[in-house]
Design an enzyme around this catalytic site. Structure first.
Site, PDB file in Angstrom:
ATOM      1  N   LYS A  79       0.866  -1.194   0.000  1.00  0.00           N
ATOM      2  CA  LYS A  79       0.000   0.000   0.000  1.00  0.00           C
ATOM      3  C   LYS A  79       0.896   1.235   0.000  1.00  0.00           C
ATOM      4  CE  LYS A  79      -3.937   1.802   2.703  1.00  0.00           C
ATOM      5  NZ  LYS A  79      -4.862   1.471   3.806  1.00  0.00           N
ATOM      6  N   SER A 154      -9.746   1.373   2.620  1.00  0.00           N
ATOM      7  CA  SER A 154      -8.896   2.207   1.807  1.00  0.00           C
ATOM      8  C   SER A 154      -7.835   1.449   1.012  1.00  0.00           C
ATOM      9  CB  SER A 154      -8.195   3.237   2.701  1.00  0.00           C
ATOM     10  OG  SER A 154      -7.366   2.585   3.650  1.00  0.00           O
ATOM     11  N   SER A 178      -9.955  -1.286   6.709  1.00  0.00           N
ATOM     12  CA  SER A 178      -9.391  -1.045   5.374  1.00  0.00           C
ATOM     13  C   SER A 178      -8.672  -2.216   4.726  1.00  0.00           C
ATOM     14  CB  SER A 178      -8.434   0.137   5.410  1.00  0.00           C
ATOM     15  OG  SER A 178      -9.174   1.319   5.302  1.00  0.00           O
TER      16      SER A 178
HETATM   17  N1  GLN Z   1     -13.182   3.222   6.084  1.00  0.00           N
HETATM   18  C1  GLN Z   1     -12.639   3.580   7.363  1.00  0.00           C
HETATM   19  C2  GLN Z   1     -12.324   5.047   7.413  1.00  0.00           C
HETATM   20  O1  GLN Z   1     -12.508   5.695   6.430  1.00  0.00           O
HETATM   21  C3  GLN Z   1     -11.462   2.727   7.682  1.00  0.00           C
HETATM   22  C4  GLN Z   1     -10.201   3.219   7.098  1.00  0.00           C
HETATM   23  C5  GLN Z   1      -9.019   2.369   7.413  1.00  0.00           C
HETATM   24  O2  GLN Z   1      -9.137   1.310   8.006  1.00  0.00           O
HETATM   25  N2  GLN Z   1      -7.872   2.898   7.046  1.00  0.00           N
HETATM   26  O3  GLN Z   1     -11.901   5.551   8.400  1.00  0.00           O
END
Ligand code: GLN
Length: 489
Positions: A79, A154, A178
């Site tokens: 990532k 994400s 994410s």
């Molecule tokens: N979708 C969640 C957020 O926007 C989780 C994001 C993540 O785990 N980085 O905060």
């Protein structure tokens, strides 16, 4: 030689047997990525030089007859919030568009030391805020099962890269879901290990008390093997724990007598797609057939997890993102007035979702407001953690959905609150620091998209959830479905 559906074991064995060289694997992978990227866009940057360098090292090992490390020859993508010298680390943001990694994150270093070939950096929602990969400053990633749909987020780029067979393994980060949520949308094994198992050093911080790195793979064995490589105590991360566990050790042990907890309230509500409910019920029936005892448990405060998370997360993010001040590094609009320079640069360099979180975090931590929200959210955090501790006194693991829905269409969810609800089943684990894994099980009958379940375990019992996943994987054989999408790319 056909590499496209190869797992870590076959690749390593192929190198040992001299069926192919590591260089050939890289040639093949780059060609495959280049042919499919226009459709999927799972990468922000490729790193062919680093990949060929590692391949040459592995080929040299083979030539000298030296023992190959466990992940030898597997193609890894990281990532783009993970530093890797020789690449940029953009976090999917204009703010860091030109930022050169000045060091290598421990999780990346540990993967490469275990034989992984670093092929590039995956697309992501900007600074890891999001559930669709649509907020990346470099454009969205597309779901390989249906290119009109999002891959989740994400860490959407990593999930799409593994699902489409561009890479063997991708590493993502999970602060509230994410890894697991894109794993669910893209139909891959996706694990958030226990907080503390994988070093966070060199991974750009979002919520430091919640962030955890974990793998996307096409099968449970590859996930466990990758976790072996990652779970090394790191003096650079004071939350990293010394552990000496072989995560592959339990995979072939049966599940007779295991106690599995279910939370009936979680699925008996509206708003959960029929395919998700069906997959959940089917998995429970399979676990029963495999000899597990199914026990109802309650997590009374889990319903408050999403509210607590959207307080705690932005507060930590507000603090962590203050380092992007347009002075030391990052996007910079020069101005003779320092305050204007910082605010103009941050205003232009950050996208809307990032600004929303920063403003929210700043507000929630302001004097007079702090006690009402942040302090209470911390109390809720303790209650959620207690709920899990009590549940794990009765059961070995819990099974629940990973996401309420299958992958949605690009542009379909525009309201932030609806987007935040994607994390309804995932955030409580980050809050409590437990481990969780998404296992793809079937193609949904209504949606024709991958569905699966989330297996949740107590902290530092990651090998148990891998064992449950491995037994279910033998029943479902979801990996047979990959051929259906890999032939498109
Ligand atoms: N979708 C969640 C957020 O926007 C989780 C994001 C993540 O785990 N980085 O905060």
């Amino acid at each position: 030689m056909e590499f496209k559906n190869m797992c870590t074991r076959k690749i390593r064995q192929g190198l040992i047997d001299k069926d192919f060289s590591a260089k050939e694997i890289v040639d093949y992978s780059l060609e495959r990525i280049n042919n499919s990227e226009e459709k999927i866009h799972s990468f922000i940057e490729l790193s062919p030089d680093l990949a060929y360098k590692k391949a040459a090292e592995l080929d040299d090992f083979v030539a000298k007859g030296e023992k190959l490390p466990p992940l030898a020859g597997s193609i890894f993508a990281f990532k783009d919030n993970m530093n890797l010298i020789g690449t940029h680390t953009t976090c999917g943001s204009k703010m860091l568009e030109n930022y050169d990694s000045t060091f290598t994150a421990s999780c990346v270093k540990h993967s490469i030391e275990a034989g992984a070939i670093p092929i590039g950096k995956n697309n992501m929602d900007e600074f890891a805020f999001g559930s669709s990969c649509e907020t990346s400053a470099f454009g969205p990633t597309y779901n390989p099962w249906d290119l009109e749909r999002v891959p989740g987020g994400s860490s959407g780029g990593g999930a799409a890269a593994v699902a489409s067979g561009q890479v063997t393994v991708a590493l993502g980060s999970d602060t509230g879901g994410s890894i697991r949520q894109p794993g669910s949308f893209c139909g891959v094994v996706a694990m958030k290990p226990t907080y503390g198992i994988v070093s966070r050093y060199g991974v750009v911080a979002f919520g430091s008390s919640l962030d955890q790195v974990g793998p996307f793979t096409r099968n449970v064995y590859d996930c466990a093997l990758t976790l072996n490589a990652l779970s090394i105590q790191d003096p650079q991360d004071c939350t990293s724990h010394p552990l000496d566990v072989d995560y592959t050790a339990n995979l072939d042990k049966d599940l007779k007598g295991k106690k599995i907890g279910v939370i009936p309230d979680f699925v008996e509500t509206d708003g959960i797609a029929p395919d998700i409910k069906a997959a959940y019920k089917d998995a429970i029936a399979k676990l029963k057939d495999l000899g597990c005892e199914i026990i109802d448990v309650s997590l009374d405060h889990a319903k408050d997890a999403i509210n607590a998370y959207y307080i705690l997360g932005p507060c930590e993010a507000f603090s962590n993102l203050s380092r992007f001040d347009a002075v030391r590094y990052g996007f910079n609009l020069p101005n003779s007035n320092l305050d204007s320079q910082t605010s103009n640069s941050r205003g232009t360099g950050f996208g809307n979702e990032v600004k929303r979180r920063i403003i929210l975090g700043a507000y929630l931590l302001s004097s007079g407001i702090y006690d009402k929200y942040y302090y209470r959210a911390q109390q809720v955090r303790s209650l959620i953690t207690q709920d899990y501790t009590q549940a794990f006194e009765k059961v070995d693991a819990l099974v629940m959905p990973t996401t309420p829905n299958t992958a949605f269409k690009l542009g379909e969810v525009s309201d932030p609150n609806t987007m935040y609800l994607s994390d309804i089943f995932t955030v409580s684990l980050n809050i409590a620091g437990n481990c969780g894994l998404h296992l793809p099980t079937q193609i949904g009958q209504n949606s024709n998209l991958p569905v699966g379940i989330q297996i949740v375990g107590p902290a530092f019992k990651d090998e148990n959830i891998l064992q449950i996943a491995s037994n279910l994987e033998k029943e479902y054989k979801f990996y047979e479905n990959y051929e259906r999408i890999t032939r498109n790319f």
